[in-house]
Design a protein around this motif. Structure first.
Motif, mmCIF file in Angstrom:
data_model
loop_
_atom_site.group_PDB
_atom_site.id
_atom_site.type_symbol
_atom_site.label_atom_id
_atom_site.label_comp_id
_atom_site.label_asym_id
_atom_site.label_seq_id
_atom_site.Cartn_x
_atom_site.Cartn_y
_atom_site.Cartn_z
ATOM 1 N N SER A 30 0.406 2.810 7.485
ATOM 2 C CA SER A 30 -0.622 2.512 8.476
ATOM 3 C C SER A 30 -1.965 2.217 7.803
ATOM 4 O O SER A 30 -2.206 2.600 6.662
ATOM 5 N N ILE A 31 -2.832 1.560 8.545
ATOM 6 C CA ILE A 31 -4.193 1.295 8.081
ATOM 7 C C ILE A 31 -4.896 2.628 7.802
ATOM 8 O O ILE A 31 -5.619 2.758 6.813
ATOM 9 N N HIS A 32 -4.666 3.620 8.649
ATOM 10 C CA HIS A 32 -5.288 4.934 8.479
ATOM 11 C C HIS A 32 -4.903 5.533 7.120
ATOM 12 O O HIS A 32 -5.772 6.017 6.386
ATOM 13 N N ASP A 33 -3.603 5.529 6.796
ATOM 14 C CA ASP A 33 -3.149 6.101 5.530
ATOM 15 C C ASP A 33 -3.728 5.345 4.332
ATOM 16 O O ASP A 33 -4.166 5.958 3.357
ATOM 17 N N ALA A 34 -3.725 4.025 4.415
ATOM 18 C CA ALA A 34 -4.278 3.217 3.321
ATOM 19 C C ALA A 34 -5.771 3.506 3.159
ATOM 20 O O ALA A 34 -6.262 3.659 2.037
ATOM 21 N N GLU B 266 3.782 3.131 -7.387
ATOM 22 C CA GLU B 266 4.769 2.048 -7.335
ATOM 23 C C GLU B 266 4.893 1.466 -5.927
ATOM 24 O O GLU B 266 5.121 0.275 -5.763
ATOM 25 N N ASP B 267 4.731 2.318 -4.912
ATOM 26 C CA ASP B 267 4.871 1.875 -3.524
ATOM 27 C C ASP B 267 3.509 1.628 -2.862
ATOM 28 O O ASP B 267 3.414 1.555 -1.635
ATOM 29 N N LYS B 268 2.463 1.511 -3.676
ATOM 30 C CA LYS B 268 1.110 1.290 -3.159
ATOM 31 C C LYS B 268 0.477 0.108 -3.904
ATOM 32 O O LYS B 268 -0.409 0.279 -4.750
#
Length: 108
Positions: free
Chosen positions: A3-7, A76-78
């Protein structure tokens, strides 16, 4: 897809100079808390607090070896964090800027 929030929460952590420096150093290898204390001249509890925040957001991972705890990147997933870190100086440049080229850690 996160989500935008998590990013946004993860990217906020990169807005801190100390955390961004630590992450930039971790591009090339894992680092022990004691090395960050020596290099950044911040107390061990202060360094640990920064690392706790990064670990809580899944940006770093830890590996315990004896009494030492080593931290490495977990991005790796970011890809958006990878992209930011690509544009940061390498460890040699960072250490030179901090006048810490010859730092030898006791934990190695």
């Amino acid at each position: 897809m996160e989500s935008i929030h998590d990013a946004a929460e993860r990217l906020k952590l990169l807005g801190d100079k100390t955390r961004l420096t630590m992450l930039s150093l971790m591009k090339e290898r894992e680092w022990c808390v004691c090395e960050f204390v020596d290099i950044l001249e911040i107390s061990q509890p202060g360094i640990s607090q920064h690392l706790r925040k990064l670990k809580a957001q899944g940006i770093v991972k830890e590996s315990k070896r004896g009494q030492w705890v080593y931290y490495s990147l977990n991005v790796e997933d970011k890809p958006y964090i990878q992209d930011v870190l690509k544009h940061m100086p390498d460890s040699k440049t960072i250490l030179s800027d901090l006048n810490k080229e010859g730092v030898v850690s006791v934990c190695r």
